[in-house]
Design an enzyme around this catalytic site. Structure first.
Site, PDB file in Angstrom:
ATOM      1  N   TRP A 163      21.333  40.635  24.829  1.00  0.00           N
ATOM      2  CA  TRP A 163      20.369  41.324  23.963  1.00  0.00           C
ATOM      3  C   TRP A 163      20.966  42.594  23.388  1.00  0.00           C
ATOM      4  O   TRP A 163      20.757  42.909  22.212  1.00  0.00           O
ATOM      5  CB  TRP A 163      19.066  41.595  24.714  1.00  0.00           C
ATOM      6  N   ASP A 215      15.434  49.013  24.979  1.00  0.00           N
ATOM      7  CA  ASP A 215      14.779  47.711  24.968  1.00  0.00           C
ATOM      8  C   ASP A 215      14.274  47.463  26.387  1.00  0.00           C
ATOM      9  O   ASP A 215      15.063  47.240  27.303  1.00  0.00           O
ATOM     10  CB  ASP A 215      15.787  46.631  24.545  1.00  0.00           C
ATOM     11  N   LYS A 236       7.171  38.821  28.215  1.00  0.00           N
ATOM     12  CA  LYS A 236       7.811  38.810  29.527  1.00  0.00           C
ATOM     13  C   LYS A 236       6.847  39.368  30.574  1.00  0.00           C
ATOM     14  O   LYS A 236       6.471  38.679  31.494  1.00  0.00           O
ATOM     15  CB  LYS A 236       9.105  39.632  29.521  1.00  0.00           C
TER      16      LYS A 236
HETATM   17  C1  LIG Z   1      13.437  38.215  25.461  1.00  0.00           C
HETATM   18  C2  LIG Z   1      14.169  39.465  25.116  1.00  0.00           C
HETATM   19  C3  LIG Z   1      14.466  39.819  23.792  1.00  0.00           C
HETATM   20  C4  LIG Z   1      14.140  38.930  22.622  1.00  0.00           C
HETATM   21  O1  LIG Z   1      12.799  38.927  22.391  1.00  0.00           O
HETATM   22  P1  LIG Z   1      12.098  38.124  21.197  1.00  0.00           P
HETATM   23  O2  LIG Z   1      10.708  38.618  21.358  1.00  0.00           O
HETATM   24  O3  LIG Z   1      12.287  36.684  21.457  1.00  0.00           O
HETATM   25  O4  LIG Z   1      12.719  38.572  19.920  1.00  0.00           O
HETATM   26  C5  LIG Z   1      15.082  41.021  23.569  1.00  0.00           C
HETATM   27  N1  LIG Z   1      15.426  41.838  24.579  1.00  0.00           N
HETATM   28  C6  LIG Z   1      15.173  41.520  25.861  1.00  0.00           C
HETATM   29  C7  LIG Z   1      15.574  42.459  26.951  1.00  0.00           C
HETATM   30  C8  LIG Z   1      14.541  40.326  26.172  1.00  0.00           C
HETATM   31  O5  LIG Z   1      14.292  40.017  27.454  1.00  0.00           O
END
Ligand SMILES: *Cc1c(COP(=O)(O)O)cnc(C)c1O
Length: 361
Positions: free
Chosen positions: A101, A171, A195
């Site tokens: 990511w 993030d 998540k």
């Molecule tokens: C799942 C995830 C993403 C991507 O998320 P989307 O909503 O599918 O764009 C980005 N960063 C992290 C840490 C993730 O776990």
């Protein structure tokens, strides 16, 4: 009705009381005679839902008054673009690369600015968090980007990097609300809901007000400007109404459990069950450095790919779903987000012990 133990990395397990409440309110929300899905986002009922969701999130994370909370769409991926588009002034940003990511965020930012890798753990397939003490922060960096919990590889930051005064962007997609954080240490936090918060389709952004610029490059699409969403209370266009409603129910569920201090205790106890087993197992091994282990995503493997595949297949048949690791790591991954009950992890470890016996080397 049969519910499995769902270890999916995302979209992921939701708290059962939340699903039950949503089900009970499906046909008639609060006497309005319709589902939240069918409601105008300009209605009084929805206004109350979004305001309460924001207030509860502020309470949970202790968000200071000089931060805005935005409910957006587009997932983490859109934030990989929105962050540089909205925060670039000097057009320089620093990235700590700790997994897929962070790599994707870096590659996307590179389209708009001079993105610099200042640290990386790619040399050992992201099995650790790099040393954070004396990073070569660019003197003109608009921000420093981190991915705080690495969903795919199973690592997490146990402390924040010293950004030498630069704005920290994080993030937090896969660890938000898993434990308390100090929001004032960040300039911007984002997280896709799917998540640890709610259904896919809602993205939460928490941004310090002074970073919300109105002077952006003319090509920046209106929908990608934080200031537009901030000025309109996340209602510039139709927001993901049902998702925000479910997020709101989840916030109330976490508050009801006792907030994030309590959530952290619960999560640490849960993670300990599985990590303790991994440390004593002769068959299974954790894949990351112990000091950097994630509370949310537990990655492990058996001695062979064949045995990994067998484990995934047999565990699924036994009611443990989605334990296959991400294709870039292989092995297994148990995502044990807030909504995964303690019993789920205990049952998984019992199953692993049995599997180990049956497949003794
Ligand atoms: C799942 C995830 C993403 C991507 O998320 P989307 O909503 O599918 O764009 C980005 N960063 C992290 C840490 C993730 O776990």
């Amino acid at each position: 009705m049969k519910r499995v133990y769902n270890f999916s990395a995302g979209p992921a397990v939701l708290p059962e009381p939340v699903l039950k409440q949503a089900a009970s309110e499906m046909l008639d929300y609060n006497g309005y005679g319709m589902s939240v899905m069918e409601m105008s986002h300009r209605s009084k009922a929805f206004d109350q839902i979004i305001l309460e969701a924001e207030a509860d999130l502020r309470k949970l994370l202790n968000i200071p008054d000089n931060y805005k909370v935005l409910f957006l769409q587009g997932g983490g991926h859109l934030q990989f673009a929105m962050v540089p588009l909205n925060l670039m002034k000097n057009k320089v940003a620093d990235f700590i690369i700790t997994g897929e990511w962070a790599k994707k965020a870096y590659a996307e930012a590179k389209k708009y600015l001079d993105a610099r890798k200042i640290a990386s753990s790619e040399d050992r397939n992201f099995a650790y968090i790099p040393d954070l003490d004396d990073l070569p922060i660019s003197p003109d960096a608009d921000y420093v980007f981190i991915c705080e919990n690495n969903t795919i590889f199973g690592t997490k930051y146990n402390k924040l990097p010293d950004t030498k005064g630069k704005v920290l962007v994080s993030d937090l997609s896969s660890s938000i609300l898993s434990e308390p954080i100090d929001v004032s240490k960040y300039g911007l936090i984002f997280a896709g809901a799917q998540k640890n918060i709610g259904p896919a389709g809602t993205t939460i952004v928490i941004i310090r007000e002074d970073l919300i610029s109105t002077e952006l490059e003319p090509f920046v699409p209106t929908m990608l400007k934080y200031h537009i969403h901030a000025e309109k209370g996340s209602m510039y266009n139709t927001p993901p109404t049902y998702g925000i409603y479910i997020c709101g129910l989840v916030f109330k569920w976490v508050l009801g459990l006792g907030g994030l201090e309590k959530m952290k205790e619960i999560n640490e106890a849960k993670a300990k069950v599985i990590y303790d087993f991994l440390d004593s197992s002769k068959l299974f091994k954790g894949t990351v450095d112990k000091k950097d282990r994630s509370l949310m995503n537990v990655t492990f493997r058996s001695p062979s790919e064949e045995l990994d595949a067998k484990f995934v297949k047999e565990s699924k048949a036994a009611g443990f779903d989605n334990l296959k690791g991400h294709r870039s790591v292989g092995g297994m991954r148990a995502s044990i987000y807030n909504a995964m009950p303690h019993e789920g992890v205990v049952a998984l470890v019992e199953f692993m012990k049995q599997f180990e016996k049956e497949n003794a080397l």
